[in-house]
Design a protein around this motif. Structure first.
Motif, mmCIF file in Angstrom:
data_model
loop_
_atom_site.group_PDB
_atom_site.id
_atom_site.type_symbol
_atom_site.label_atom_id
_atom_site.label_comp_id
_atom_site.label_asym_id
_atom_site.label_seq_id
_atom_site.Cartn_x
_atom_site.Cartn_y
_atom_site.Cartn_z
ATOM 1 N N SER A 9 28.596 -2.071 18.128
ATOM 2 C CA SER A 9 27.197 -2.114 18.261
ATOM 3 C C SER A 9 26.915 -2.657 19.739
ATOM 4 O O SER A 9 26.170 -2.344 20.498
ATOM 5 C CB SER A 9 26.460 -2.878 17.256
ATOM 6 N N HIS A 10 27.511 -3.812 20.047
ATOM 7 C CA HIS A 10 27.506 -4.421 21.232
ATOM 8 C C HIS A 10 28.638 -4.858 22.058
ATOM 9 O O HIS A 10 29.649 -5.196 21.239
ATOM 10 C CB HIS A 10 26.419 -5.635 21.094
ATOM 11 N N ARG A 36 23.805 8.906 26.733
ATOM 12 C CA ARG A 36 23.736 7.262 27.284
ATOM 13 C C ARG A 36 22.167 7.294 27.941
ATOM 14 O O ARG A 36 21.712 8.160 28.523
ATOM 15 C CB ARG A 36 24.743 6.843 28.233
ATOM 16 N N SER A 87 26.498 -0.080 32.607
ATOM 17 C CA SER A 87 25.444 -0.838 31.314
ATOM 18 C C SER A 87 24.809 0.128 30.998
ATOM 19 O O SER A 87 23.734 0.807 31.743
ATOM 20 C CB SER A 87 25.020 -2.118 32.085
ATOM 21 N N GLY A 88 24.323 -0.003 29.818
ATOM 22 C CA GLY A 88 23.295 0.985 29.176
ATOM 23 C C GLY A 88 23.698 0.875 27.556
ATOM 24 O O GLY A 88 24.710 0.190 27.101
ATOM 25 N N VAL A 89 23.043 1.939 26.850
ATOM 26 C CA VAL A 89 23.255 2.163 25.628
ATOM 27 C C VAL A 89 23.878 3.493 25.446
ATOM 28 O O VAL A 89 23.224 4.364 25.783
ATOM 29 C CB VAL A 89 22.056 1.868 24.681
ATOM 30 N N GLY A 109 23.661 3.553 18.360
ATOM 31 C CA GLY A 109 23.925 3.230 19.653
ATOM 32 C C GLY A 109 24.811 2.012 19.913
ATOM 33 O O GLY A 109 25.205 1.089 18.939
ATOM 34 N N SER A 110 25.875 2.021 21.175
ATOM 35 C CA SER A 110 26.744 1.097 21.376
ATOM 36 C C SER A 110 26.289 0.509 22.806
ATOM 37 O O SER A 110 26.090 1.235 23.628
ATOM 38 C CB SER A 110 28.017 1.537 21.649
ATOM 39 N N TRP A 111 25.511 -0.757 22.760
ATOM 40 C CA TRP A 111 25.169 -1.322 23.773
ATOM 41 C C TRP A 111 26.180 -1.941 24.739
ATOM 42 O O TRP A 111 26.766 -2.933 24.126
ATOM 43 C CB TRP A 111 24.104 -2.365 23.421
ATOM 44 N N THR A 113 27.292 -3.953 28.053
ATOM 45 C CA THR A 113 26.906 -4.638 29.292
ATOM 46 C C THR A 113 28.059 -4.854 30.265
ATOM 47 O O THR A 113 29.054 -5.364 29.729
ATOM 48 C CB THR A 113 26.241 -6.030 28.640
ATOM 49 N N GLY B 41 15.931 -1.125 19.608
ATOM 50 C CA GLY B 41 17.165 -1.286 19.206
ATOM 51 C C GLY B 41 17.799 -0.283 18.399
ATOM 52 O O GLY B 41 18.867 -0.591 17.962
#
Lengths: 115, 112
Positions: A9-10, A36, A87-89, A109-111, A113, B41
């Motif tokens: 997820s992140h 994205r 970087s982004g989602v 989404g997969s965030w 960074t 989110g």
């Protein structure tokens, strides 16, 4: 019924490293999409799989991005080497039918960074 | 190039009023237009789809119009509630592809 699931997820990685994002579509959905959203921009299409075949990959930004869907089930999106602008989602989505006018279901989404 | 425009300014309205969001497109001839809701989110959630030969589509408190001459879609939420607060995305779609082209979205804030 489970929805579209994405992992991780992140993720926080350093510039130059590799990240692999995974997407599990809704069971039975042959169509799988990657999108994205980078900071301040709209959600943009990356590519579309029908089963294991790439139907449309016109949105892939460059050859640092590699998407696969072996066996026509889950899909992975690898970024190698990652750059700051990546970087982004990253959203994965799936639909039952190929054509337009079909409901497309998105994951959370997969965030990503990149630092 | 194809361009999808939604009001970038947030829309603030009072509970119970009707919210109207606009989606304009240029250099594009979509056969379908989809509207999505996105909460912070979270991923986009499908709301409604309207075809080019349909002028209007309704679903509960939601109504969408599609004017191919004006190249515009309007999205209405009647009797708005604070729970309707979110970002709303329009996504035109051509007839020969499942690909969606998204606008930047309009953020709606419904105040109690």
């Amino acid at each position: 019924e489970a929805g579209v699931t994405q992992f991780p997820s992140h993720s926080v990685i350093e510039k130059g490293q590799t990240v692999t994002l995974r997407c599990d579509p809704i069971s039975g959905h042959d169509n799988l999409y990657w999108y994205r959203r980078v900071m301040g921009k709209e959600i943009k299409f990356l590519l579309h799989f029908v089963k294991e075949s790439k139907q449309d990959e016109s949105g892939m930004p460059n050859n640092r991005f590699l998407a696969e869907r072996t066996g026509g089930t889950y899909s992975t999106l690898k970024v190698q080497p990652a750059e700051l602008e990546d970087s982004g989602v990253y959203f994965c989505a799936s639909s039952l039918d190929r054509g337009p006018g079909n409901t497309i279901y998105f994951g959370e989404g997969s965030w990503l960074t990149v630092v | 190039s194809q361009k999808i425009e939604q009001n970038s300014e947030a829309l603030n309205i009072q509970e119970g009023k009707t919210a109207t969001l606009t989606c304009n497109y240029t250099n594009y001839s979509p056969a379908y237009l989809q509207w999505y809701r996105q909460d912070p989110g979270r991923g986009p959630v499908f709301l409604l789809l309207i075809r080019e030969n349909e002028k209007e589509k309704r679903k509960e408190r939601l109504k969408v119009t599609f004017d191919t001459t004006l190249k515009q879609s309007l999205f209405h939420i009647t009797a708005s509630q604070p729970a309707d607060s979110a970002t709303y995305l329009c996504a035109p779609q051509k007839s020969n592809t499942g690909k969606l082209i998204f606008g930047q979205g309009t953020t709606l804030q419904v105040k109690p």
